[in-house]
Design a protein around this motif. Structure first.
Motif, short mmCIF file in Angstrom:
data_model
loop_
_atom_site.label_atom_id
_atom_site.label_comp_id
_atom_site.label_asym_id
_atom_site.label_seq_id
_atom_site.Cartn_x
_atom_site.Cartn_y
_atom_site.Cartn_z
N SER A 98 -61.89 20.15 49.43
CA SER A 98 -63.84 20.74 49.30
C SER A 98 -63.41 22.22 50.03
N TYR A 99 -63.40 21.85 51.92
CA TYR A 99 -63.38 23.28 52.75
C TYR A 99 -62.85 24.16 51.78
N GLN A 100 -61.76 24.49 51.73
CA GLN A 100 -60.44 25.48 51.37
C GLN A 100 -62.21 26.61 50.37
N ALA A 101 -62.63 25.53 49.11
CA ALA A 101 -63.31 26.38 48.69
C ALA A 101 -63.85 28.34 49.35
N THR A 102 -64.56 27.62 49.96
CA THR A 102 -65.79 28.85 50.66
C THR A 102 -64.52 29.94 51.21
N ASP A 122 -66.21 15.75 44.60
CA ASP A 122 -66.37 16.48 45.97
C ASP A 122 -65.76 18.52 45.64
N LEU A 123 -64.92 17.98 44.83
CA LEU A 123 -64.22 19.65 45.14
C LEU A 123 -64.60 20.29 43.84
N LEU A 124 -65.11 19.97 42.97
CA LEU A 124 -65.69 20.46 41.22
C LEU A 124 -67.08 21.39 42.61
N LEU A 125 -67.94 20.31 42.72
CA LEU A 125 -68.95 20.83 42.87
C LEU A 125 -69.18 21.78 44.07
N ALA A 126 -67.98 21.57 45.41
CA ALA A 126 -67.56 23.20 46.35
C ALA A 126 -67.33 23.88 45.82
N ASP A 146 -62.92 13.65 27.76
CA ASP A 146 -63.86 13.01 29.33
C ASP A 146 -63.75 14.38 29.72
N MET A 147 -62.93 15.81 28.93
CA MET A 147 -62.97 17.20 29.90
C MET A 147 -65.35 16.89 30.04
N LYS A 148 -65.78 16.84 29.24
CA LYS A 148 -66.95 16.92 28.55
C LYS A 148 -67.52 16.48 30.40
N ASN A 149 -67.34 15.97 31.27
CA ASN A 149 -67.77 15.45 32.29
C ASN A 149 -67.04 16.05 33.82
N VAL A 150 -66.32 16.89 33.28
CA VAL A 150 -65.53 17.52 34.37
C VAL A 150 -66.88 19.07 34.07
#
Length: 278
Positions: A98-102, A122-126, A146-150
């Motif tokens: 997650s920290y890598q996203a920004t 957390d990775l998706l939200l970041a 199942d990708m609908k949840n993603v």
């Protein structure tokens, strides 16, 4: 369908030109990365295909602890920035934490979520919070539905700049198979769909301490995906795949790229010429 805008000049989705997301699996060096970006860009220019350069600064999911992983985050981003400035194309790379996203979003145009991590909330939200386009590889262990949840996780994070990528489904041990029904099924979520033709022929862990692959089948799968309907094609490309430090067995040789893309365009164009009443 939402058209996902990548840059001022490139969008992916309905009524947009086919896009190629392509490049070496991992960043090997600055000079080689720039060379590959320049050569692939020339091919795409000749064919009228939108091009997004892809290479990973770090392959965090290699089979063996001794396998080459790539560059540091800082070095990798410096090289990708050079590609943007010197070749003039948008760039994509993976993030694993997650920290890598920004940090990565300061350079790249598309953040990619690896298939193994596609359910990591957390990775998706970041990634969503950066405002950049997010390309999610469908997990080898998931059904397309199942990708609908993603998608819902990304939307809840505030973004609709989404791409969904099919890259094969686990079929027993060390083997993947593509269920092409997944392409229209994922498209029903309203976002552009990408087909990853090279990872779909990967044989995960198939060589003991590294993955194998069957690159000879890439053109067949790419043509099949084009016949069903895709918005972008993902292919890892290398000047000499047999000497590549990562994913060599399933990467397309640079010398064969133009031929494969021409085949894909021929299928795509022939279908577009068919009247909708047929």
């Amino acid at each position: 369908m939402i058209q996902t805008q990548i840059t001022n000049n490139i969008s992916i989705g309905d009524n947009c030109p086919l896009a190629l997301i392509g490049g070496p699996c991992v960043i090997e060096s600055g000079d080689f990365t720039l060379f590959m970006a320049e050569q692939i860009a020339k091919v795409c220019d000749r064919l009228g295909i939108s091009f997004i350069f892809k290479s990973s600064f770090d392959k965090a999911n290699r089979t063996s602890i001794n396998s080459f992983r790539g560059q540091s985050l800082e070095t990798g981003l410096q090289i990708l920035q050079r590609v943007k400035e010197e070749v003039g194309v948008p760039v994509l790379t993976d993030i694993h934490e997650s920290y890598q996203a920004t940090l990565v979003a300061e350079v790249v145009d598309i953040l990619q979520i690896p298939a193994f991590l596609c359910r990591q909330t957390d990775l998706l939200l970041a990634a969503a919070a950066t405002g950049k386009v997010v390309n999610v590889k469908k997990g080898q262990f998931l059904g397309p539905w199942d990708m609908k949840n993603v998608v819902r996780k990304l939307e809840s994070g505030g973004t609709k700049r989404i791409l969904l990528t099919e890259r094969g489904t686990s079929f027993g041990y060390n083997t993947l198979v593509v269920d092409f029904r997944s392409l229209p099924q994922m498209r029903e979520f309203g976002y552009p769909v990408v087909f990853d033709a090279t990872h779909s022929v990967q044989m995960p862990g198939g060589q003991g301490d590294k993955s194998g692959g069957q690159r000879q089948f890439v053109p067949y799968l790419a043509r099949a995906a084009a016949a069903i309907g895709i918005d972008a094609l993902f292919m890892e490309v290398h000047e000499n795949p047999d000497s590549a430090p990562s994913d060599g067995p399933n990467m397309i040789p640079l010398a064969e790229l133009e031929s494969v893309l021409k085949q894909v365009l021929n299928v795509r164009n022939s279908l577009q010429a068919v009247p909708t009443t047929v």
